[in-house]
Design an enzyme around this catalytic site. Structure first.
Site, PDB file in Angstrom:
ATOM      1  N   ILE A  35     -12.054   4.083  -6.484  1.00 13.78           N
ATOM      2  CA  ILE A  35     -11.681   3.009  -5.552  1.00 13.78           C
ATOM      3  C   ILE A  35     -10.203   3.178  -5.233  1.00 13.78           C
ATOM      4  CG2 ILE A  35     -11.584   0.504  -5.174  1.00 13.78           C
ATOM      5  CD1 ILE A  35     -13.337   0.287  -7.793  1.00 13.78           C
ATOM      6  N   ASP A  74      -1.006   8.470  -4.774  1.00 12.18           N
ATOM      7  CA  ASP A  74      -0.490   8.083  -3.458  1.00 12.18           C
ATOM      8  C   ASP A  74      -1.386   8.784  -2.461  1.00 12.18           C
ATOM      9  OD1 ASP A  74       0.700   7.708  -1.072  1.00 12.18           O
ATOM     10  OD2 ASP A  74       2.660   8.536  -1.622  1.00 12.18           O
ATOM     11  N   ASN A 120     -10.464   1.922   0.156  1.00 20.47           N
ATOM     12  CA  ASN A 120     -10.173   0.490   0.188  1.00 20.47           C
ATOM     13  C   ASN A 120      -8.696   0.187   0.453  1.00 20.47           C
ATOM     14  OD1 ASN A 120     -10.598  -2.458  -0.841  1.00 20.47           O
ATOM     15  ND2 ASN A 120      -9.091  -1.620  -2.283  1.00 20.47           N
ATOM     16  N   LYS A 150      -8.213  -0.305  11.196  1.00 22.33           N
ATOM     17  CA  LYS A 150      -9.573  -0.764  10.887  1.00 22.33           C
ATOM     18  C   LYS A 150     -10.594  -0.259  11.903  1.00 22.33           C
ATOM     19  CE  LYS A 150      -8.423  -2.698   7.094  1.00 22.33           C
ATOM     20  NZ  LYS A 150      -8.727  -1.949   5.874  1.00 22.33           N
TER      21      LYS A 150
HETATM   22  N1  LIG Z   1      -8.082  -9.672   1.334  1.00 22.13           N
HETATM   23  C1  LIG Z   1      -8.759  -9.948   2.436  1.00 22.13           C
HETATM   24  O1  LIG Z   1      -8.923 -11.107   2.828  1.00 22.13           O
HETATM   25  C2  LIG Z   1      -9.352  -8.823   3.247  1.00 22.13           C
HETATM   26  C3  LIG Z   1     -10.170  -9.123   4.348  1.00 22.13           C
HETATM   27  C4  LIG Z   1     -10.715  -8.087   5.084  1.00 22.13           C
HETATM   28  C5  LIG Z   1     -10.453  -6.783   4.735  1.00 22.13           C
HETATM   29  N2  LIG Z   1      -9.660  -6.528   3.677  1.00 22.13           N
HETATM   30  C6  LIG Z   1      -9.399  -5.133   3.334  1.00 22.13           C
HETATM   31  O2  LIG Z   1      -9.776  -4.932   1.985  1.00 22.13           O
HETATM   32  C7  LIG Z   1      -8.943  -3.938   1.411  1.00 22.13           C
HETATM   33  C8  LIG Z   1      -8.306  -4.463   0.132  1.00 22.13           C
HETATM   34  O3  LIG Z   1      -7.552  -5.600   0.467  1.00 22.13           O
HETATM   35  P1  LIG Z   1      -6.730  -6.401  -0.632  1.00 22.13           P
HETATM   36  O4  LIG Z   1      -6.626  -7.784  -0.154  1.00 22.13           O
HETATM   37  O5  LIG Z   1      -7.284  -6.120  -1.977  1.00 22.13           O
HETATM   38  O6  LIG Z   1      -5.294  -5.706  -0.486  1.00 22.13           O
HETATM   39  P2  LIG Z   1      -4.150  -5.566  -1.608  1.00 22.13           P
HETATM   40  O7  LIG Z   1      -2.873  -5.443  -0.841  1.00 22.13           O
HETATM   41  O8  LIG Z   1      -4.277  -6.604  -2.652  1.00 22.13           O
HETATM   42  O9  LIG Z   1      -4.477  -4.161  -2.274  1.00 22.13           O
HETATM   43  C9  LIG Z   1      -4.151  -2.952  -1.686  1.00 22.13           C
HETATM   44  C10 LIG Z   1      -3.878  -1.967  -2.804  1.00 22.13           C
HETATM   45  O10 LIG Z   1      -3.612  -0.682  -2.200  1.00 22.13           O
HETATM   46  C11 LIG Z   1      -2.593  -0.070  -2.954  1.00 22.13           C
HETATM   47  N3  LIG Z   1      -1.926   0.968  -2.139  1.00 22.13           N
HETATM   48  C12 LIG Z   1      -1.054   0.790  -1.121  1.00 22.13           C
HETATM   49  N4  LIG Z   1      -0.619   1.973  -0.667  1.00 22.13           N
HETATM   50  C13 LIG Z   1      -1.248   2.925  -1.409  1.00 22.13           C
HETATM   51  C14 LIG Z   1      -1.195   4.341  -1.420  1.00 22.13           C
HETATM   52  N5  LIG Z   1      -0.389   5.019  -0.591  1.00 22.13           N
HETATM   53  N6  LIG Z   1      -1.956   4.996  -2.318  1.00 22.13           N
HETATM   54  C15 LIG Z   1      -2.761   4.322  -3.181  1.00 22.13           C
HETATM   55  N7  LIG Z   1      -2.829   2.979  -3.229  1.00 22.13           N
HETATM   56  C16 LIG Z   1      -2.091   2.290  -2.342  1.00 22.13           C
HETATM   57  C17 LIG Z   1      -1.650  -1.205  -3.312  1.00 22.13           C
HETATM   58  O11 LIG Z   1      -0.807  -0.870  -4.409  1.00 22.13           O
HETATM   59  C18 LIG Z   1      -2.641  -2.320  -3.644  1.00 22.13           C
HETATM   60  O12 LIG Z   1      -2.988  -2.336  -5.010  1.00 22.13           O
HETATM   61  C19 LIG Z   1      -7.935  -3.552   2.487  1.00 22.13           C
HETATM   62  O13 LIG Z   1      -8.405  -2.421   3.189  1.00 22.13           O
HETATM   63  C20 LIG Z   1      -7.937  -4.751   3.389  1.00 22.13           C
HETATM   64  O14 LIG Z   1      -7.521  -4.450   4.700  1.00 22.13           O
HETATM   65  C21 LIG Z   1      -9.111  -7.504   2.917  1.00 22.13           C
END
Ligand SMILES: NC(=O)c1ccc[n+]([C@@H]2O[C@H](COP(=O)([O-])OP(=O)(O)OC[C@H]3O[C@@H](n4cnc5c(N)ncnc54)[C@H](O)[C@@H]3O)[C@@H](O)[C@H]2O)c1
Length: 278
Positions: free
Chosen positions: A17, A70, A97, A193
């Site tokens: 993930i 990364d 994700n 997206k």
């Molecule tokens: N939270 C919501 O309401 C929501 C709704 C629709 C879609 N989404 C999508 O779900 C997914 C997860 O969302 P979330 O709310 O958990 O976001 P979040 O910001 O909590 O988590 C994102 C994670 O990605 C990691 N990350 C960032 N850059 C990175 C890189 N270069 N390499 C590896 N890891 C990296 C961050 O450290 C973080 O842990 C995203 O794609 C988001 O767009 C979220």
């Protein structure tokens, strides 16, 4: 004979993930554990990845890995793959994700906010797309290639309801700020997206004959203590009249990464309380 419910099991399957230490990443990991799989939390925030993996391992009494990655660089993604190979024979499931989703904040009332399209900085454009799109491309290349060689595997791209519709900028408006100075949802979120859905369809057809299925999940916003006024404006756009609960995507995740969805590829499953049908 396998029962319909048995098809949701992923016992012993290894799932990477990306962004696994984030808000929803941990929930995807819980879904994988619930269904018998082994989650690997790959995250640029190594400390959080290790901590969350250890917490999940304690909670479920099962193996969970946290690994630094990364995903914007091919070297780091290859290193992630090598580290997975130190522990497991294969990675069976990839969940793309990780994404940048900077919150649209109250800006100064007298200057143009960076999020507005006319002044949107190209550094932020590049940064957001490198995580949200290039990261998914690189991870799919490295892990998908191995899946195609083995003739089995599943890739799930986490898109958004904003991968289907444009953002309704009215919900981000602040009182007392003129139209030209209102902060907006960044263009990069829409582009990343929608792009992920394109990647989903491309790879679904590209690897259809190699036993690799590729689908997208388009979740609506999850309630996470956002300001009441914002929640009110957003939920007015949602037929079910509320944001999602943090655990509400878990069954869909299991469906999409298991044999329960064996006849599904190239599709986008929209779970948004009905927002995109209004
Ligand atoms: N939270 C919501 O309401 C929501 C709704 C629709 C879609 N989404 C999508 O779900 C997914 C997860 O969302 P979330 O709310 O958990 O976001 P979040 O910001 O909590 O988590 C994102 C994670 O990605 C990691 N990350 C960032 N850059 C990175 C890189 N270069 N390499 C590896 N890891 C990296 C961050 O450290 C973080 O842990 C995203 O794609 C988001 O767009 C979220």
């Amino acid at each position: 004979m396998t029962s319909a419910l048995d098809r949701f099991r992923i016992d012993g399957k290894v799932a990477v993930i990306t962004g696994g230490a984030g808000f929803l990443g941990v929930k995807h990991a819980e879904a994988i554990l619930d269904a018998g799989g082994i989650p690997i939390l790959a995250d640029i925030n190594e400390r959080a990845a290790l901590q969350r993996a250890s917490d999940l391992s304690d909670k479920y009494n099962r193996e969970v890995l946290g690994i630094y990655a990364d995903i914007t660089t091919s070297e780091s993604v290859q290193d992630l793959s090598d580290r997975c190979a130190d522990h497991f024979d294969n990675v069976d499931i990839l969940i793309n994700n990780a994404a940048n989703d900077p919150k649209v904040k109250q800006e100064k009332t007298d200057s143009v906010p960076w999020s507005r399209f006319e002044v949107f900085p190209d550094e932020i454009w590049n940064k957001d797309l490198s995580v949200g799109l290039t990261g998914a491309f690189l991870c799919s290349q490295v892990f998908g290639r191995e899946m195609a060689n083995r003739k089995q595997g599943v890739i799930l791209n986490i898109a958004s309801d904003l991968g289907i519709i444009g953002p309704d900028q009215r919900i981000y408006r602040n009182n007392g700020i003129s139209d030209d100075l209102q902060p907006v949802k960044p263009v990069t979120y829409s582009v990343a997206k929608h792009g992920l859905i394109g990647l989903t369809k491309y790879l679904a057809t590209y690897w259809a004959d190699k036993g690799v299925r590729v689908n997208a999940l388009c979740p609506g916003g999850v309630y996470n203590g956002q300001p009441e006024a914002f929640v009110q404006k957003l939920t007015n756009l949602i037929p079910l009249g509320r944001m999602a609960d943090i655990d509400e995507y878990k069954p869909a995740i299991i469906f999409l990464i298991s044999d329960a969805s064996s006849y599904m590829t190239g599709a986008s499953l929209i779970i948004d309380g009905g927002r995109t049908c209004w």
